[in-house]
Motif scaffolding. Structure first.
Motif: not given
Length: 264
Positions: A37-43, A252-262
């Motif tokens: 499925q398509p996925l959108e990730i926004n930092f 994913v582990r490289s961006f722990e602490g990043f707030v995102v919307s998915i």
């Protein structure tokens, strides 16, 4: 459907295939259900996993100040041979360090790309191997504290790598290795104080199966700091990586602490 929260490493459940979950404060996503499925990730911003402040993440989900003050970020995390809690000697917080260091640890051999040696707490078997994207793994010795595991790893690093070639792992270019045979071969390389634990550690081979519809032929790594918005079709999950149809991969582990919307 839209989700928003602070990234932490995906939680996993052993199975065939392994089940993956992104867990936020008020919700979670069963990632296996999104394959194809398509996925959108926004930092959106940062939130330190230790102090909770909206400060830029420095390393391992911690802001700069917390990385250099929290006992969960001490040098012994990456270099277990530096552990001293078994001697009653503190690094940053003896109570915390005793809880983590003075418990059974496993030194293991794993095949994620080529064969590697590593250390994990016994309670993290097989989670640690899943997080590293290992296809096969076998315990070498189980010892009573992190220090003994660390000096064992140091001794074996002179002969085997302790690193993963993450690109080969994600391309599924995994060397075919008889880990049980190699386990018996390396017994003589163990430090003298660790060798008695070899005989008491059961010989067992773990096989790990990942939810991947299709492995990429070429890969490029997504960096949310420089590419704050990404959209793609999710084709697989291996280790702590999301694999997309266009060959983009996100650790994913490289961006722990990043707030995102998915958005899914």
């Amino acid at each position: 459907m839209q989700y928003e929260g602070v990234l932490t490493k995906m939680q996993t459940q052993a199975g065939a295939p392994i089940q993956y979950y992104l867990v936020f404060e008020d919700s979670f996503i069963h990632m296996n259900q999104l394959l194809g499925q398509p996925l959108e990730i926004n930092f959106l911003g940062y939130k330190c996993l230790n102090c909770g402040k909206k400060k830029k993440i420095y390393r391992n989900g911690f802001c700069y100040d917390c990385f250099y003050s929290s006992p969960a970020a001490g040098d012994w995390i990456m270099r277990p041979e530096l552990s001293t809690a078994h001697l009653g000697i503190a690094d940053r917080d003896l109570e915390y360090e005793t809880k983590v260091q003075v418990q059974p640890h496993v030194v293991y051999l794993a095949s994620s790309s080529d064969m590697k040696v590593g250390v994990t707490r016994k309670t993290q078997v097989p989670t640690r191997w899943i997080d590293q994207g290992a296809s096969f793994a076998t315990p070498l010795v189980e010892v009573p504290n992190r220090y003994l595991a660390g000096i064992t790893e140091v001794a074996l690093k002179a002969h085997f790598s302790d690193k993963i070639n993450w690109k080969k792992m994600l391309l599924n270019d995994v060397a075919v290795i008889d880990l049980i045979a190699r386990r018996n071969e390396v017994a003589s390389l163990l430090p003298a104080e660790v060798q008695p634990y070899f005989e008491t550690t059961p010989e067992k081979l773990y096989t790990l199966e990942y939810p991947v519809l299709e492995y990429p032929k070429k890969i490029s790594s997504l960096n949310l700091s420089t590419t704050p918005f990404y959209s793609g079709k999710l084709m697989g999950i291996k280790g702590q990586y999301l694999i997309f149809e266009d060959g983009t991969v996100m650790n994913v582990r490289s961006f722990e602490g990043f707030v995102v919307s998915i958005a899914v």
